[in-house]
Design a protein around this motif. Sequence first.
Motif, PDB file in Angstrom:
ATOM      1  N   GLU A 628       0.835  -1.200   0.000  1.00 48.28           N
ATOM      2  CA  GLU A 628       0.000   0.000   0.000  1.00 48.28           C
ATOM      3  C   GLU A 628       0.875   1.257   0.000  1.00 48.28           C
ATOM      4  N   GLU A 629       1.915   1.254   0.824  1.00 50.20           N
ATOM      5  CA  GLU A 629       2.821   2.403   0.882  1.00 50.20           C
ATOM      6  C   GLU A 629       3.537   2.583  -0.452  1.00 50.20           C
ATOM      7  N   VAL A 632       1.187   4.167  -3.054  1.00 49.56           N
ATOM      8  CA  VAL A 632       1.018   5.614  -2.837  1.00 49.56           C
ATOM      9  C   VAL A 632       2.236   6.378  -3.369  1.00 49.56           C
ATOM     10  N   GLU A 635       2.611   6.577  -7.298  1.00 54.19           N
ATOM     11  CA  GLU A 635       1.662   7.382  -8.077  1.00 54.19           C
ATOM     12  C   GLU A 635       2.309   8.660  -8.577  1.00 54.19           C
TER      13      GLU A 635
END
Length: 635
Positions: A628-629, A632, A635
């Motif tokens: 998840e990190e 992020v 992106e």
Amino acid sequence: MILLQVNQLTKYYGADLILSNIKLELQTRDRVALVGRNGAGKSTLLKMIAGHISHDGGEIMKPKEVTVGYLAQNTGLESNLSIWEEMLTVFEGLRSMETTLRQLEEQMADPNAFGHDRILKEYDQLQVKFKEQGGYQFEADIRSVLHGLNFHDSTLMISSLSGGQKTRLALGKLLLTKPDILILDEPTNHLDMDTLSWLEQYLQGYDGAILIVSHDRYFLDKVVTQVYEVSRKQIQKFSGNYSAYLDQKAANYERDMKLYEKQQQEIANLQDFIQRNLARASTTKRAQSRRKKLEKMSIMDRPQGDERSASFSFEIEKQSGNDVLTIDSLAVGYDGKKVSDSISFRVFKGDSIALVGPNGIGKSTLLKTIIQKLPALAGSIQYGTSLSIGYYDQQQAELKSNKRVIEELWDEYPLKSEKEIRSVLGNFLFSGDDVLKTVSTLSGGEKARLVLAKLMLEKANLLILDEPTNHLDLDSKEVLENALIDYPGTILFVSHDRYFINRIASKVVELSRNSSTEYLGDYDYYVEKKLEQEELKALALAASGQKFTKVESADRISYQQDKESKKLERQRKRKLEEIEQKIALLEEQIEVYENQLCDPEIFQDHGKVLELNNKNEEAKAELDSLMEEWAVLAE
């Protein structure tokens, strides 16, 4: 919001299947790259999505209100208008609205006019609509895009521009239309490094979805967050930029190969047991049971690795002297007209030098002057002893013959046997009937590979390369990079491919109109030193108490912002690398845990199983958190 869905798409050219069961999805602000070998069907897929050609099966779905903008490879803008007039045509609706507003203003000037209140209301409504649609900034948008794409004189007539300039202008016009889905096929062709950097930043902030085909790895790493690989008529999705795609692809192949080998071993063990025990009365039931298990087993196919790549290396016939080239106060140009002046630098044996600078500054002209295709207009070039030069022309200008591929190579090396010539061509992916193709009908990528085959056979000790990666797919680029890294001679090259420069260059020489500057390092080092120089210049001006004009002040602010953004980008990259290393370690640890849990000895120890399960779950939870990190940050 889902802007586009492609389901089970199929395409044939005649009886040949090109693409099969293609699935792809685009959502708002997606940045997607299509990658694959030349001829894999990437451009064909883009044309089908853009509605330029039909498909033979499956469906392409998008909402009616979604707009699609498509720029084909090397598409030039043809027009009888000036650059500014042509760009204004994008905003015909807003310009018409502006004309109506001016007419309403004239009517409003008379307070006693019939229907004055109605006119006021209509004006207010139209003004709000005009503002919301960008009516007060479209001219600024045009200037920004033209400046970013290196068009400084917007009064020039488009008919007077070169092919490369028309291609850049077509890109600029498409960017100004701001479609919901922006489809770009090789948009980095004909762009110099400054323009490439501008385009990267522009696309990073683009509001719509972007679907790109590009062979520029540096560009892809900066812009995209998803990669779809087209290979063997199929498509596969990967998360992250191009470098992340390569890592995932390698990890997937390694994992699948381990699973395949494990299953093959299990099958061999079952077959061996059945063969030894089926005929014995005491063990026949167990053998029959294993045979049923074998029959029910879903047999994995052997994982397919990468498709075949070109395979070559550059060798030298004899060593050159230590001093290869000495260029002193050189001026280069055409027909007596100087393009660049006061060029001075030295080339020593073993150097790998990249020539950089904006388009039109004379990089290719300098190379042609060194190989004596053009005369020097001033200054001198001294050639070292025992020098043999191999030259790669970006235009492949000499490959327009009607010879067959095999003849093109064999005629230059008649003492070699047909087997040797076919072997060389095979290394450059010309096999079977490919060697009988007419040279003039070859694609850009095929011509590039044929030129490289010729260059390899020359065994020169100085390679002079003008845009050698043009027309090569990403896999062929990597093969060329590795061959040049291992090359024992000297290299002088021009390239706009920043990743390629980083891998190959030991020095960078920057050309300007009236000078040349040498930097002892790769492209990233060159950029870093340029920023340092700009900062020192700004500090020196500030220390002298010199006042800045508004333009200079804006440039300083822009420079500081750019410097800060680059610093943050470096921090982001370092963090990404740390996370990726942790992810790799965790994936390996999880695989170890799961293999241990499958071990019969451990499986019988409930305490050990519980402990391993807990460790495995903790590792998976940490992995999910890191993924998840990573998402992020990527992106």
